[in-house]
Design an enzyme around this catalytic site. Sequence first.
Site, PDB file in Angstrom:
ATOM      1  N   HIS A  59       0.846  -1.193   0.000  1.00  0.00           N
ATOM      2  CA  HIS A  59       0.000   0.000   0.000  1.00  0.00           C
ATOM      3  C   HIS A  59       0.878   1.238   0.000  1.00  0.00           C
ATOM      4  CE1 HIS A  59       0.808  -0.287   4.362  1.00  0.00           C
ATOM      5  NE2 HIS A  59       0.398   0.979   4.481  1.00  0.00           N
ATOM      6  N   HIS A  61       0.760   5.653   1.064  1.00  0.00           N
ATOM      7  CA  HIS A  61       0.101   6.815   1.641  1.00  0.00           C
ATOM      8  C   HIS A  61       0.663   8.039   0.931  1.00  0.00           C
ATOM      9  CE1 HIS A  61      -1.552   4.531   4.979  1.00  0.00           C
ATOM     10  NE2 HIS A  61      -0.340   4.063   5.252  1.00  0.00           N
ATOM     11  N   TYR A 147      11.670   4.503   0.005  1.00  0.00           N
ATOM     12  CA  TYR A 147      10.528   4.916  -0.827  1.00  0.00           C
ATOM     13  C   TYR A 147       9.626   5.900  -0.092  1.00  0.00           C
ATOM     14  CZ  TYR A 147      12.301   0.585  -2.775  1.00  0.00           C
ATOM     15  OH  TYR A 147      13.124  -0.399  -3.247  1.00  0.00           O
TER      16      TYR A 147
END
Length: 175
Positions: A59, A61, A147
């Site tokens: 996932h 954000h 990342y």
Amino acid sequence: MSNYRRHWLPGGTYFFTVTLANRQSTLLVDAISTLRQAYADAGRRHPFETVAICVLPDHLHAIWTLPDGDSDYSQRWALIKSGFSRTLPAATTISVSKSRKREKGIWQRRFWEHCIRDDADLERHVDYIHHNPVKHGLVKQAMDWPYSSFHRDVQRGVLPLAWGGKDEREGDFGE
């Protein structure tokens, strides 16, 4: 189907969570260059400012600020998801519904969004994003996760390099 209502604020700042269909997948970091390309392509077609972002294995954000008069974050996410998926093989198991809509089954259909209310809300969400790899046990310190916009904020002098270690931040974000 849920009766979820999205908040549309032209020129607003939003926090997003976007998730793969397979929560055990590491596809987002395995194919990070493909994701970066899809993200950049969407940003060229429909500009937005990335305030903060962190890509985890399953996932991501992000916090975006949209241009004045523009509240269409859904179109941007659709471009990112489709641009990323286009170059990848379909998931091994796809629901009938996704198959009918010619989806590859890589992403969860929906995403979560929150309209940032004020500076304190923004700071909490940026901290949450930068601390997320530590929270998930991927690294011991935010600086160790490659990342993340954390590194950009360190370069800009906004955060110290040692910010967000496990001992320093533990317990601040619930879950």
